[in-house]
Design an enzyme around this catalytic site. Structure first.
Site, PDB file in Angstrom:
ATOM      1  N   SER A  87     -27.735  13.314   0.456  1.00 46.25           N
ATOM      2  CA  SER A  87     -27.522  13.202   1.894  1.00 46.25           C
ATOM      3  C   SER A  87     -28.506  12.253   2.369  1.00 46.25           C
ATOM      4  CB  SER A  87     -27.621  14.527   2.363  1.00 46.25           C
ATOM      5  OG  SER A  87     -27.453  14.587   3.886  1.00 46.25           O
TER       6      SER A  87
ATOM      7  N   GLY B 232     -27.623  18.210   3.350  1.00 40.17           N
ATOM      8  CA  GLY B 232     -28.979  18.099   4.178  1.00 40.17           C
ATOM      9  C   GLY B 232     -29.364  19.302   4.297  1.00 40.17           C
TER      10      GLY B 232
ATOM     11  N   PRO C 116     -23.451  16.459  -1.218  1.00 35.51           N
ATOM     12  CA  PRO C 116     -24.724  16.439  -0.209  1.00 35.51           C
ATOM     13  C   PRO C 116     -24.896  17.309   0.390  1.00 35.51           C
ATOM     14  CG  PRO C 116     -22.427  15.142   0.378  1.00 35.51           C
ATOM     15  CD  PRO C 116     -22.287  15.777  -1.062  1.00 35.51           C
TER      16      PRO C 116
ATOM     17  N   THR D 297     -19.455  10.283   5.047  1.00 37.03           N
ATOM     18  CA  THR D 297     -18.997  11.481   5.612  1.00 37.03           C
ATOM     19  C   THR D 297     -18.183  11.223   7.032  1.00 37.03           C
ATOM     20  OG1 THR D 297     -20.314  12.606   4.178  1.00 37.03           O
ATOM     21  CG2 THR D 297     -19.301  13.857   6.080  1.00 37.03           C
TER      22      THR D 297
ATOM     23  N   HIS E 143     -15.868  20.357   4.443  1.00 31.39           N
ATOM     24  CA  HIS E 143     -17.104  20.588   4.619  1.00 31.39           C
ATOM     25  C   HIS E 143     -17.637  21.944   4.413  1.00 31.39           C
ATOM     26  CE1 HIS E 143     -20.290  17.946   6.733  1.00 31.39           C
ATOM     27  NE2 HIS E 143     -21.001  18.955   6.539  1.00 31.39           N
TER      28      HIS E 143
ATOM     29  N   LYS F  96     -15.525  10.721   2.854  1.00 32.70           N
ATOM     30  CA  LYS F  96     -15.267  12.218   2.661  1.00 32.70           C
ATOM     31  C   LYS F  96     -14.932  13.006   3.866  1.00 32.70           C
ATOM     32  CE  LYS F  96     -18.794  16.097   1.323  1.00 32.70           C
ATOM     33  NZ  LYS F  96     -19.392  16.695   2.617  1.00 32.70           N
TER      34      LYS F  96
ATOM     35  N   TYR G 138     -23.867   9.348   6.765  1.00 28.53           N
ATOM     36  CA  TYR G 138     -23.330   9.535   7.796  1.00 28.53           C
ATOM     37  C   TYR G 138     -23.546   8.239   8.900  1.00 28.53           C
ATOM     38  CZ  TYR G 138     -23.305  14.812   7.418  1.00 28.53           C
ATOM     39  OH  TYR G 138     -23.130  16.004   6.869  1.00 28.53           O
TER      40      TYR G 138
ATOM     41  N   ARG H 136     -16.895  28.624  -6.125  1.00 27.34           N
ATOM     42  CA  ARG H 136     -17.986  29.406  -6.575  1.00 27.34           C
ATOM     43  C   ARG H 136     -17.926  30.021  -7.940  1.00 27.34           C
ATOM     44  NH1 ARG H 136     -19.120  27.831  -2.393  1.00 27.34           N
ATOM     45  NH2 ARG H 136     -19.091  28.747  -0.285  1.00 27.34           N
TER      46      ARG H 136
ATOM     47  N   TYR I  58     -28.721  28.578   8.199  1.00 25.76           N
ATOM     48  CA  TYR I  58     -28.255  27.200   8.323  1.00 25.76           C
ATOM     49  C   TYR I  58     -27.412  26.858   6.916  1.00 25.76           C
ATOM     50  CZ  TYR I  58     -27.846  22.340   8.937  1.00 25.76           C
ATOM     51  OH  TYR I  58     -27.272  21.029   9.258  1.00 25.76           O
TER      52      TYR I  58
HETATM   53  C1  FNR Z   1     -23.347  20.509   3.804  1.00 23.02           C
HETATM   54  N1  FNR Z   1     -22.617  19.525   3.786  1.00 23.02           N
HETATM   55  C2  FNR Z   1     -22.912  18.173   3.972  1.00 23.02           C
HETATM   56  N2  FNR Z   1     -22.303  17.277   3.777  1.00 23.02           N
HETATM   57  C3  FNR Z   1     -22.337  15.714   4.004  1.00 23.02           C
HETATM   58  O1  FNR Z   1     -21.410  15.045   3.581  1.00 23.02           O
HETATM   59  N3  FNR Z   1     -23.686  15.489   4.231  1.00 23.02           N
HETATM   60  C4  FNR Z   1     -24.402  16.335   4.515  1.00 23.02           C
HETATM   61  O2  FNR Z   1     -25.751  16.260   4.904  1.00 23.02           O
HETATM   62  C5  FNR Z   1     -24.057  18.010   4.291  1.00 23.02           C
HETATM   63  N4  FNR Z   1     -24.963  18.981   4.706  1.00 23.02           N
HETATM   64  C6  FNR Z   1     -24.559  20.014   4.420  1.00 23.02           C
HETATM   65  C7  FNR Z   1     -25.725  21.136   4.634  1.00 23.02           C
HETATM   66  C8  FNR Z   1     -25.461  22.380   4.093  1.00 23.02           C
HETATM   67  C9  FNR Z   1     -26.387  23.642   4.311  1.00 23.02           C
HETATM   68  C10 FNR Z   1     -24.183  22.752   3.623  1.00 23.02           C
HETATM   69  C11 FNR Z   1     -23.868  24.216   2.952  1.00 23.02           C
HETATM   70  C12 FNR Z   1     -23.329  21.796   3.512  1.00 23.02           C
HETATM   71  C13 FNR Z   1     -21.232  19.942   3.169  1.00 23.02           C
HETATM   72  C14 FNR Z   1     -21.152  19.874   1.726  1.00 23.02           C
HETATM   73  O3  FNR Z   1     -21.392  18.355   1.221  1.00 23.02           O
HETATM   74  C15 FNR Z   1     -19.933  20.302   0.964  1.00 23.02           C
HETATM   75  O4  FNR Z   1     -18.772  19.771   1.565  1.00 23.02           O
HETATM   76  C16 FNR Z   1     -19.978  21.710   1.258  1.00 23.02           C
HETATM   77  O5  FNR Z   1     -20.855  22.431   1.018  1.00 23.02           O
HETATM   78  C17 FNR Z   1     -18.931  22.401   0.108  1.00 23.02           C
HETATM   79  O6  FNR Z   1     -18.505  23.651   0.433  1.00 23.02           O
HETATM   80  P1  FNR Z   1     -19.191  25.043   0.025  1.00 23.02           P
HETATM   81  O7  FNR Z   1     -19.437  24.593  -1.936  1.00 23.02           O
HETATM   82  O8  FNR Z   1     -20.706  24.760   0.247  1.00 23.02           O
HETATM   83  O9  FNR Z   1     -18.364  25.929   0.059  1.00 23.02           O
END
Ligand code: FNR
Length: 392
Positions: free
Chosen positions: A133, A104, A102, A183, A289, A265, A157, A323, A49
């Site tokens: 989140s 989740g 954030p 978001t 995202h 977002k 959300y 990264r 996930y």
């Molecule tokens: C997310 N992201 C995300 N964004 C958001 O607005 N609410 C959320 O609950 C989540 N949940 C979520 C779960 C997981 C497992 C991931 C990896 C990402 C997106 C997050 O905020 C962000 O935009 C990305 O993770 C940025 O990209 P990188 O740094 O993971 O490549």
């Protein structure tokens, strides 16, 4: 005697000094190793996930590799012995230009299953704000209690039911969050083959729904008490999670939800940034995202410069594909006010709890700071697009 303030890069010296006493850090210093070790530490469904993205994951991977298209131009003899990476955001002075994006299910990434609390503790220890989140294992009030003096933001959300949206935002205000991030790119779930292969979507199992399950407006929708049928409650959540009809006409309503700074977002187009600012938002959050939603093909960093230009003096948060410290410096040079980290801190958490997250943040900041030092950029004000050369 001159007063010498520590630089984030000093973390490097700490590591080598500990090495002199025979002590080695057991947490990785590269993203590749972080991810590989998280693979071994996390249950397969959680790892899938977190690590997975939309479609064949082209966008997710391109988010990272696109940073290579730019190089930072070294400048000499500028007296960069001390660097200043602090930023001003919505009237707050923050020690670093980083945010914890954030995530989740971050709750599930901790060995004790309370990763939201660990993330908040890491924010308290590092001064890096957490964007909490909507989808947490622990309710937002409990998360806020762990933030210490570090400001936190609440990510919403927007659900179908406006009363529920209002309730979540009021609770976030009462809990002391300093801004609300709405978001926009997840009103529909993206096509995620890794999770499809496992038939796994954590929220449908009732995970990470504490904010809903603790909310009186949500609970009033349940036919049976929550404790009697969590599965049924999760299905109610699924039907209420997002409003597919939300449009720009609803921005006035979103704005009316709070007097706190409001950010949108998922903004990737300059016209959307302009429209958001016209509608009264305080910040733009440029993100795809992390490539988890649409496998659209364009890396988020390629979209940042035009969004930042349109945003003008409105702060722009950037995430997706960051990264390394080098990526942070490049995103700042391309117009981000602050840069948010997603997966890297989830893996740090999996390996070392809140201290694992702090390790990841210290490493990212040290690398960014040392790059600025060696290439002669003393502060973020010195770091504009002309600090970068775009390569063919
Ligand atoms: C997310 N992201 C995300 N964004 C958001 O607005 N609410 C959320 O609950 C989540 N949940 C979520 C779960 C997981 C497992 C991931 C990896 C990402 C997106 C997050 O905020 C962000 O935009 C990305 O993770 C940025 O990209 P990188 O740094 O993971 O490549």
């Amino acid at each position: 005697m001159t007063n010498v303030t520590p630089n984030f890069g000093d973390f490097q010296l700490d590591v080598y000094m500990r090495g002199l006493s025979g002590v080695r850090d057991n947490l990785p210093f590269t993203y590749a190793e972080l991810e590989a070790r998280a693979h071994a530490a996390l249950p397969p469904d959680v790892m899938s996930y977190v690590a997975g993205g939309a479609g064949n994951e082209y966008t997710q991977n391109a988010n990272v590799t696109a940073f290579d298209r730019w190089g930072l131009i070294p400048r000499m003899l500028v007296g960069a012995a001390q660097r200043d990476l602090s930023i001003d955001l919505f009237g707050m002075t923050l020690p670093t230009p980083l945010l914890l994006a954030p995530v989740g299910v971050i709750g599930l990434c901790a060995q004790d299953g309370h990763g939201d609390l660990a993330t908040a503790r890491a924010a308290a220890k590092s001064g890096v704000p957490m964007v909490a989140s909507t989808l947490t294992v622990d309710p937002l009030e409990t998360v806020a209690e762990e933030l210490g003096d570090t400001p936190g933001f609440f990510q919403l959300y927007p659900p179908k039911d406006r009363e529920l949206a209002g309730s979540l935002v009021s609770r976030a205000e009462a809990a002391g969050f300093k801004g609300v991030v709405v978001t926009l790119d997840t009103w529909q779930l993206g096509w995620r083959p890794r999770d499809l292969g496992l038939g796994n979507f954590p929220q449908l199992q009732g995970h990470c729904l504490a904010n809903y399950f603790s909310d009186p407006v949500f609970r009033a929708k349940l036919a049976k008490p929550l404790e009697e049928d969590v599965r049924a409650a999760a299905l109610v959540w699924a039907s209420e999670f997002a409003d597919p009809t939300l449009s720009w006409d609803d921005l006035a309503w979103l704005r009316s939800l709070t007097d706190l700074p409001l950010l949108l977002k998922g903004i990737c187009h300059p016209d959307d940034a302009l429209r958001a600012i016209d509608g009264g938002v305080d910040g733009i959050y440029c993100s795809n995202h992390g490539g988890r939603q649409a496998n659209g093909g364009i890396p988020a960093i390629e979209l940042l410069p035009a969004v930042a230009e349109a945003a003008g003096s409105t702060p722009v948060i950037f995430d997706s594909g960051v990264r390394s410290g080098e990526h942070i410096v490049k995103a700042l040079a391309l117009g981000a006010t602050a840069v948010a980290i997603g997966r890297p801190y989830a893996y740090g958490l999996a390996l070392g709890g809140d201290d694992g997250i702090v390790h990841v943040l210290k490493s990212l900041l040290a690398e960014a700071d040392l790059l600025m030092a060696i290439d002669g950029y003393r502060s973020l004000a010195d770091l504009g697009p002309d600090a970068l050369l775009r390569r063919a």
